[in-house]
Write a protein that holds these residues in place. Structure first.
Motif, PDB file in Angstrom:
ATOM      1  N   ALA A  18      -2.499  11.128   1.624  1.00 19.15           N
ATOM      2  CA  ALA A  18      -2.916   9.736   1.460  1.00 19.15           C
ATOM      3  C   ALA A  18      -3.023   9.101   2.832  1.00 19.15           C
ATOM      4  N   ARG A  19      -3.806   8.058   2.926  1.00 19.57           N
ATOM      5  CA  ARG A  19      -3.938   7.295   4.162  1.00 19.57           C
ATOM      6  C   ARG A  19      -3.114   6.010   4.028  1.00 19.57           C
ATOM      7  N   TRP A  20      -2.659   5.500   5.158  1.00 18.46           N
ATOM      8  CA  TRP A  20      -1.916   4.240   5.087  1.00 18.46           C
ATOM      9  C   TRP A  20      -2.288   3.359   6.272  1.00 18.46           C
ATOM     10  N   ILE A  21      -2.107   2.057   6.061  1.00 20.87           N
ATOM     11  CA  ILE A  21      -2.451   1.085   7.097  1.00 20.87           C
ATOM     12  C   ILE A  21      -1.691  -0.207   6.844  1.00 20.87           C
ATOM     13  N   ARG A  22      -1.439  -0.962   7.893  1.00 15.26           N
ATOM     14  CA  ARG A  22      -0.825  -2.285   7.775  1.00 15.26           C
ATOM     15  C   ARG A  22      -1.934  -3.325   7.766  1.00 15.26           C
ATOM     16  N   VAL A  23      -1.865  -4.260   6.824  1.00 19.55           N
ATOM     17  CA  VAL A  23      -2.912  -5.271   6.688  1.00 19.55           C
ATOM     18  C   VAL A  23      -2.288  -6.638   6.423  1.00 19.55           C
ATOM     19  N   PRO A  24      -2.987  -7.714   6.787  1.00 25.90           N
ATOM     20  CA  PRO A  24      -2.484  -9.058   6.490  1.00 25.90           C
ATOM     21  C   PRO A  24      -2.623  -9.391   5.016  1.00 25.90           C
ATOM     22  N   ALA A  25      -1.686 -10.198   4.512  1.00 23.41           N
ATOM     23  CA  ALA A  25      -1.696 -10.625   3.112  1.00 23.41           C
ATOM     24  C   ALA A  25      -1.101 -12.026   3.031  1.00 23.41           C
ATOM     25  N   PRO A  26      -1.254 -12.705   1.904  1.00 19.09           N
ATOM     26  CA  PRO A  26      -0.737 -14.080   1.791  1.00 19.09           C
ATOM     27  C   PRO A  26       0.764 -14.217   1.995  1.00 19.09           C
ATOM     28  N   ILE A  27       1.528 -13.135   1.847  1.00 12.93           N
ATOM     29  CA  ILE A  27       2.979 -13.214   2.031  1.00 12.93           C
ATOM     30  C   ILE A  27       3.426 -12.439   3.271  1.00 12.93           C
ATOM     31  N   GLY A  28       2.517 -12.213   4.197  1.00 11.33           N
ATOM     32  CA  GLY A  28       2.841 -11.489   5.417  1.00 11.33           C
ATOM     33  C   GLY A  28       2.189 -10.125   5.437  1.00 11.33           C
ATOM     34  N   GLU A  29       2.408  -9.391   6.524  1.00  9.54           N
ATOM     35  CA  GLU A  29       1.784  -8.083   6.671  1.00  9.54           C
ATOM     36  C   GLU A  29       2.381  -7.081   5.683  1.00  9.54           C
ATOM     37  N   LEU A  30       1.512  -6.272   5.084  1.00  7.71           N
ATOM     38  CA  LEU A  30       1.928  -5.288   4.097  1.00  7.71           C
ATOM     39  C   LEU A  30       1.446  -3.901   4.503  1.00  7.71           C
ATOM     40  N   SER A  31       2.172  -2.884   4.035  1.00  7.86           N
ATOM     41  CA  SER A  31       1.739  -1.503   4.186  1.00  7.86           C
ATOM     42  C   SER A  31       1.014  -1.094   2.916  1.00  7.86           C
ATOM     43  N   VAL A  32      -0.138  -0.476   3.063  1.00  3.53           N
ATOM     44  CA  VAL A  32      -0.953  -0.075   1.922  1.00  3.53           C
ATOM     45  C   VAL A  32      -1.314   1.399   2.070  1.00  3.53           C
ATOM     46  N   ALA A  33      -1.092   2.166   1.016  1.00  2.69           N
ATOM     47  CA  ALA A  33      -1.489   3.577   0.984  1.00  2.69           C
ATOM     48  C   ALA A  33      -2.616   3.750  -0.018  1.00  2.69           C
ATOM     49  N   TYR A  34      -3.574   4.599   0.337  1.00  2.00           N
ATOM     50  CA  TYR A  34      -4.682   4.861  -0.580  1.00  2.00           C
ATOM     51  C   TYR A  34      -5.059   6.330  -0.526  1.00  2.00           C
ATOM     52  N   THR A  35      -5.565   6.809  -1.645  1.00  2.00           N
ATOM     53  CA  THR A  35      -5.980   8.198  -1.784  1.00  2.00           C
ATOM     54  C   THR A  35      -7.492   8.256  -1.941  1.00  2.00           C
ATOM     55  N   ASP A  36      -7.988   9.452  -2.219  1.00  2.00           N
ATOM     56  CA  ASP A  36      -9.410   9.584  -2.471  1.00  2.00           C
ATOM     57  C   ASP A  36      -9.831   8.909  -3.773  1.00  2.00           C
ATOM     58  N   GLN A  37      -8.844   8.522  -4.617  1.00  2.00           N
ATOM     59  CA  GLN A  37      -9.142   7.859  -5.884  1.00  2.00           C
ATOM     60  C   GLN A  37      -9.044   6.339  -5.806  1.00  2.00           C
ATOM     61  N   GLY A  38      -8.438   5.812  -4.735  1.00  2.00           N
ATOM     62  CA  GLY A  38      -8.301   4.361  -4.616  1.00  2.00           C
ATOM     63  C   GLY A  38      -6.948   3.962  -4.046  1.00  2.00           C
ATOM     64  N   VAL A  39      -6.695   2.660  -3.998  1.00  2.00           N
ATOM     65  CA  VAL A  39      -5.425   2.144  -3.485  1.00  2.00           C
ATOM     66  C   VAL A  39      -4.309   2.507  -4.458  1.00  2.00           C
ATOM     67  N   ALA A  40      -3.245   3.107  -3.917  1.00  2.00           N
ATOM     68  CA  ALA A  40      -2.180   3.619  -4.772  1.00  2.00           C
ATOM     69  C   ALA A  40      -0.865   2.874  -4.618  1.00  2.00           C
TER      70      ALA A  40
END
Length: 249
Positions: A27-49
């Protein structure tokens, strides 16, 4: 970050593994901005997991999904606006591994519009399990993609925010930013009012439904239960679809 044995093995290959292969097993992961602060997001070839905040992201992801994580150069298209608005607009989600019950709960929560809330009992009724209110709360508490599936829009009947993966305070901030007046909901609940009806349209709604917000004081009537409103001659709103005769939980 501890190196995953699978990735170590791939790195030892004589040639670079193709990206398509990596994306199927990792899976891939990245830190992104969100309304409640920065979040870590992981996603696969099927979508955000997986969407997570704070420490322990890598460990929590591996325990839950069993995949190694690779850093991503950029977020998937549409991810940042989807976290901000709750509207996916084509962004895919990878919900593999969820039970049919969990998936049905999250799909019902996904239908709640921005700026509106529903009680836990509404979710239970929508999925045909009206007595499973506690289990609904548990399923929402394990939502792997909060904000993208807006479980923060499910609250207690007394107007309290209830539990949330990022904490009750974050839940209240999100709802306030969307225009939900929790103080008003608490005041109505204190008067045992959980539904509002209009004597001009003959429709009864949840208080945050956009139809209910248009009812003027002179034509607004409050009810404790949907059955009480029906007995008074009102029909359930086709937009917010109140679906249970029980007091919301």
């Amino acid at each position: 970050m501890t190196q995953d044995p699978l990735l170590t093995g791939l790195a030892a290959l004589a040639v670079e593994p193709p990206e398509a292969l990596l994306d199927r097993i990792a899976a891939r992961w990245i830190r992104v901005p969100a309304p409640i602060g920065e979040l870590s997001v992981a996603y696969t070839d099927q979508g955000v997991a997986y969407v997570h905040s704070g420490d322990g992201f890598t460990r929590a992801f591996r325990e839950r999904f069993g995949r190694p994580l690779l850093p991503a150069a950029r977020p998937p298209a549409g991810l940042v606006p989807a976290l901000r608005t709750g509207r996916l607009s084509g962004l895919r989600l990878d919900l593999r591994g969820l039970s049919p019950f969990q998936r049905s709960v999250l799909e019902a929560a996904r239908d709640i519009p921005r700026g509106e809330v529903r009680p836990y009992a509404w979710i239970a009724a929508r999925i045909g399990r009206p007595k499973a209110v506690r289990a609904v709360g548990t399923a929402l508490g394990h939502n792997p993609v909060p904000l993208l599936i807006p479980c923060h829009r499910v609250i207690r009947s007394d107007g309290a925010a209830g539990e949330y993966v990022f904490g009750p305070a974050a839940k209240e901030r999100l709802l306030a930013a969307e225009g939900v007046d929790l103080e008003r909901l608490r005041a109505l609940a204190g008067e045992r009012v959980f539904y509002l009806a209009s004597d001009t349209t003959g429709v009864v709604c949840f208080p945050t439904c956009h139809n209910a917000r248009r009812i003027t004081a002179a034509h607004r009537h409050g009810f404790r239960s949907l059955s009480q409103a029906r007995a008074a001659g009102y029909r359930p709103c086709r937009t917010c679809r109140p679906a249970t005769d029980d007091i919301p939980a």
